[in-house]
Design an enzyme around this catalytic site. Structure first.
Site, PDB file in Angstrom:
ATOM      1  N   TYR A 230     -11.749   2.530  -1.663  1.00 51.47           N
ATOM      2  CA  TYR A 230     -12.928   2.571  -2.530  1.00 51.47           C
ATOM      3  C   TYR A 230     -12.531   2.799  -3.986  1.00 51.47           C
ATOM      4  CZ  TYR A 230     -16.169   2.681   1.424  1.00 51.47           C
ATOM      5  OH  TYR A 230     -16.901   2.346   2.537  1.00 51.47           O
TER       6      TYR A 230
ATOM      7  N   CYS B 137     -20.525   1.089   8.878  1.00 46.04           N
ATOM      8  CA  CYS B 137     -19.998   2.159   8.021  1.00 46.04           C
ATOM      9  C   CYS B 137     -18.778   2.822   8.654  1.00 46.04           C
ATOM     10  CB  CYS B 137     -21.089   3.198   7.802  1.00 46.04           C
ATOM     11  SG  CYS B 137     -20.520   4.706   6.980  1.00 46.04           S
TER      12      CYS B 137
END
Length: 304
Positions: free
Chosen positions: A174, A43
């Site tokens: 994103y 992450c």
């Protein structure tokens, strides 16, 4: 998951706001050995915290638990540890620390998370404040030669730079990857590349984002750049150019990668496994690409 999927991507920024501070005003005082940082190397938001912890020399003060790269909708899990349990917290799922404090916790289980070891309870998952407080609140425990990640002389400008990097690059990839329509994607794509061009120009005349020394701003940008060619270029359709085709950004990224704390906390296998296997709506086959070759990160960067 920390995002909302509609036509346009929006990151859910509603985190547990408690902070660990010198004065313990939220009930969580700075105390060596008391807290465990749970952070997955897959992450980007969690890897920030791992890098800052190492840069500041907090390894013996704040322990580190690392979930594996692949999780389900329920929680990050500790499949990399013996028996599938975190050896300090004794839990199989990070969710257990969340519900130990909030039995009906309604939101996604995210990393990084700071956990109080004695109680097993989540303290906070508010990722921008975690690294901020590693610097300001834990300063009595930094190693002697720790870098000044928030230099006073450039702090105001740095806040603006970090905000731009967050909205346009960290979130920008994103926004491209989870766009629900062609129009939303093309708008997101233009925004991302406007910011990438701005960074390329900025780094043409300085070694790091704020000048001659590494700051928090560099940590925040690096974790996106490290994933760019391996994930975002193809998986998220951010494919105008590869990072390796942007001379100043690519040299800068390699410069950081070859600095202790950055490259040694970058695990390309975990990164690819996470994005390509977990995000089945983007990659329904679950096939994980073999490349690119990570050895290119060790080539001379020429920015010394």
């Amino acid at each position: 998951m920390p995002y909302v999927e509609k036509d346009h991507f929006n990151r859910d920024m509603n985190y547990v706001p408690d902070r660990i501070t010198r004065d313990g005003r939220d009930g969580w005082p700075v105390e060596p050995g008391r807290y465990r940082l749970v952070a997955a190397k897959a992450c980007p938001w969690a890897t920030r915290a791992i890098i800052v912890r190492q840069l500041l020399g907090l390894e013996d003060v704040i322990s580190l638990g690392m979930p594996g790269p692949v999780h389900d909708e329920d929680s990050w899990t500790f499949e990399l540890d013996e028996g599938g349990r975190d050896p300090v917290l004794g839990i199989e799922q990070l969710r257990e620390a969340y519900v130990a404090r909030f039995p009906d916790y309604p939101r996604g289980i995210t990393v990084p998370a700071m956990v109080d070891v004695p109680s097993g309870q989540l303290v906070t998952n508010d990722f921008p404040w975690i690294t901020h407080d590693f610097f300001f609140e834990w300063s009595d425990h930094h190693r002697e030669d720790a870098p000044d990640l928030w230099p006073a002389a450039v702090r105001e400008e740095m806040e603006d730079v970090m905000q731009h990097v967050f909205t346009e690059v960290n979130n920008g990839v994103y926004r491209c990857g989870f766009a629900g329509t062609q129009g939303a994607y093309e708008k997101a794509y233009r925004r991302l590349w406007d910011a990438m061009d701005w960074l390329e120009e900025r780094l043409a005349g300085r070694r790091y984002l704020m000048g001659d020394t590494i700051t928090e701003a560099d940590v925040r940008l690096f974790t996106t750049l490290a994933r760019f060619d391996a994930v975002y270029h193809g998986h998220f359709k951010c494919n105008r150019q590869k990072l390796t085709e942007l001379p100043h950004l690519w040299g800068y990224a390699r410069d950081l990668f070859q600095t202790p704390g950055f490259g040694d906390n970058t695990d390309f296998d975990q990164i690819k496994a996470h994005y390509y296997r977990v995000q089945s709506d983007v990659n329904p086959t679950g096939v994980v690409p073999a490349g690119p070759d990570p050895d290119v990160w060790l080539t001379p960067h020429g920015r010394g």
